[in-house]
Design a protein around this motif. Structure first.
Motif, PDB file in Angstrom:
ATOM      1  N   ARG A  46     -32.022 -16.802  19.511  1.00 36.84           N
ATOM      2  CA  ARG A  46     -32.288 -16.840  18.074  1.00 36.84           C
ATOM      3  C   ARG A  46     -31.563 -15.695  17.370  1.00 36.84           C
ATOM      4  O   ARG A  46     -30.910 -15.875  16.348  1.00 36.84           O
ATOM      5  N   ALA A  47     -31.672 -14.499  17.918  1.00 28.65           N
ATOM      6  CA  ALA A  47     -31.049 -13.335  17.285  1.00 28.65           C
ATOM      7  C   ALA A  47     -29.522 -13.436  17.303  1.00 28.65           C
ATOM      8  O   ALA A  47     -28.865 -13.143  16.301  1.00 28.65           O
ATOM      9  N   GLU A  48     -28.961 -13.857  18.407  1.00 24.19           N
ATOM     10  CA  GLU A  48     -27.495 -13.949  18.482  1.00 24.19           C
ATOM     11  C   GLU A  48     -26.955 -15.034  17.551  1.00 24.19           C
ATOM     12  O   GLU A  48     -25.895 -14.855  16.943  1.00 24.19           O
ATOM     13  N   ARG A  49     -27.677 -16.119  17.401  1.00 25.63           N
ATOM     14  CA  ARG A  49     -27.257 -17.155  16.444  1.00 25.63           C
ATOM     15  C   ARG A  49     -27.317 -16.625  15.011  1.00 25.63           C
ATOM     16  O   ARG A  49     -26.423 -16.861  14.213  1.00 25.63           O
ATOM     17  N   ALA A  50     -28.394 -15.926  14.692  1.00 29.02           N
ATOM     18  CA  ALA A  50     -28.578 -15.429  13.328  1.00 29.02           C
ATOM     19  C   ALA A  50     -27.605 -14.308  12.993  1.00 29.02           C
ATOM     20  O   ALA A  50     -27.122 -14.214  11.861  1.00 29.02           O
ATOM     21  N   LEU A  51     -27.301 -13.460  13.966  1.00 26.47           N
ATOM     22  CA  LEU A  51     -26.477 -12.283  13.721  1.00 26.47           C
ATOM     23  C   LEU A  51     -25.000 -12.488  14.036  1.00 26.47           C
ATOM     24  O   LEU A  51     -24.168 -11.687  13.622  1.00 26.47           O
ATOM     25  N   ALA A  52     -24.693 -13.532  14.793  1.00 24.81           N
ATOM     26  CA  ALA A  52     -23.313 -13.802  15.240  1.00 24.81           C
ATOM     27  C   ALA A  52     -22.736 -12.591  15.968  1.00 24.81           C
ATOM     28  O   ALA A  52     -21.588 -12.217  15.765  1.00 24.81           O
ATOM     29  N   ARG A  53     -23.567 -11.964  16.807  1.00 29.76           N
ATOM     30  CA  ARG A  53     -23.120 -10.853  17.648  1.00 29.76           C
ATOM     31  C   ARG A  53     -24.060 -10.729  18.834  1.00 29.76           C
ATOM     32  O   ARG A  53     -25.184 -11.231  18.804  1.00 29.76           O
ATOM     33  N   PRO A  54     -23.619 -10.069  19.887  1.00 33.32           N
ATOM     34  CA  PRO A  54     -24.480  -9.929  21.066  1.00 33.32           C
ATOM     35  C   PRO A  54     -25.734  -9.107  20.768  1.00 33.32           C
ATOM     36  O   PRO A  54     -25.725  -8.216  19.928  1.00 33.32           O
ATOM     37  N   VAL A  55     -26.783  -9.420  21.480  1.00 33.23           N
ATOM     38  CA  VAL A  55     -28.043  -8.675  21.404  1.00 33.23           C
ATOM     39  C   VAL A  55     -28.338  -8.202  22.821  1.00 33.23           C
ATOM     40  O   VAL A  55     -28.375  -9.008  23.750  1.00 33.23           O
ATOM     41  N   THR A  56     -28.522  -6.885  22.978  1.00 30.92           N
ATOM     42  CA  THR A  56     -28.687  -6.327  24.318  1.00 30.92           C
ATOM     43  C   THR A  56     -29.964  -5.518  24.517  1.00 30.92           C
ATOM     44  O   THR A  56     -30.299  -5.192  25.649  1.00 30.92           O
ATOM     45  N   HIS A  57     -30.647  -5.170  23.437  1.00 25.40           N
ATOM     46  CA  HIS A  57     -31.810  -4.298  23.541  1.00 25.40           C
ATOM     47  C   HIS A  57     -32.955  -4.832  22.680  1.00 25.40           C
ATOM     48  O   HIS A  57     -32.708  -5.510  21.681  1.00 25.40           O
ATOM     49  N   ALA A  58     -34.183  -4.475  23.077  1.00 22.93           N
ATOM     50  CA  ALA A  58     -35.345  -4.934  22.316  1.00 22.93           C
ATOM     51  C   ALA A  58     -36.511  -3.972  22.474  1.00 22.93           C
ATOM     52  O   ALA A  58     -36.638  -3.285  23.490  1.00 22.93           O
ATOM     53  N   VAL A  59     -37.348  -3.958  21.458  1.00 25.02           N
ATOM     54  CA  VAL A  59     -38.663  -3.322  21.518  1.00 25.02           C
ATOM     55  C   VAL A  59     -39.670  -4.456  21.395  1.00 25.02           C
ATOM     56  O   VAL A  59     -39.530  -5.329  20.533  1.00 25.02           O
ATOM     57  N   LEU A  60     -40.652  -4.452  22.265  1.00 27.34           N
ATOM     58  CA  LEU A  60     -41.647  -5.522  22.313  1.00 27.34           C
ATOM     59  C   LEU A  60     -42.977  -5.016  21.779  1.00 27.34           C
ATOM     60  O   LEU A  60     -43.523  -4.035  22.281  1.00 27.34           O
ATOM     61  N   ALA A  61     -43.485  -5.664  20.719  1.00 29.46           N
ATOM     62  CA  ALA A  61     -44.797  -5.354  20.159  1.00 29.46           C
ATOM     63  C   ALA A  61     -45.816  -6.290  20.791  1.00 29.46           C
ATOM     64  O   ALA A  61     -45.691  -7.511  20.701  1.00 29.46           O
ATOM     65  N   LEU A  62     -46.810  -5.704  21.445  1.00 29.09           N
ATOM     66  CA  LEU A  62     -47.847  -6.453  22.154  1.00 29.09           C
ATOM     67  C   LEU A  62     -49.193  -6.257  21.470  1.00 29.09           C
ATOM     68  O   LEU A  62     -49.377  -5.290  20.734  1.00 29.09           O
TER      69      LEU A  62
END
Length: 134
Positions: free
Chosen positions: A62-78
């Motif tokens: 979803r993020a790569e489609r929306a941003l048109a760039r690679p996504v390599t890192h994330a913070v997860l809210a639980l």
């Protein structure tokens, strides 16, 4: 662009039944939606041993489609702080799809009044490695 440079960092909120994904640029965060015709639900696994890899794969897509760039890192809210085994399993599931979890943040540690995915995205932006200046 340097193919070895880190990609974008996103925030993922898994505190509800469906995950929300957000990006932050300069501290301004926005929820990412799928493009029309590519809508994809990202259900949060009901148990710690659920299919977290599928969720991370969908969030990255979803993020790569929306941003048109690679996504390599994330913070997860639980919803709550995970135990060590669950945290390790989440890191493994994210790593299997090319995402590095920078931090797992319980909802109580995030600012009130802002969507949790957005708060996680701002934190992800702060924690993500920066490409070296050219």
């Amino acid at each position: 662009a340097d193919p070895d440079a880190p990609g974008a960092a996103i925030g993922i909120d898994v505190g509800g039944a469906v995950a929300e994904i957000a990006i932050s640029v300069g501290g301004n965060a926005a929820i990412l939606a799928d493009r029309e015709g590519f809508e994809m639900s990202l259900p949060v696994p009901a148990a710690p041993d659920g299919d977290w890899r599928h969720l991370f794969e969908g969030a990255k897509l979803r993020a790569e489609r929306a941003l048109a760039r690679p996504v390599t890192h994330a913070v997860l809210a639980l919803g709550a702080a995970p135990n060590a085994d669950f945290a390790a399993g989440l890191a493994d599931a994210a790593g299997a799809v090319g995402l590095e979890l920078l931090r797992l943040v319980p909802a109580a540690a995030l600012a009130a009044g802002e969507p949790r995915a957005c708060a996680a995205a701002v934190l992800a932006e702060d924690l993500a490695p920066r490409p070296e200046a050219l």
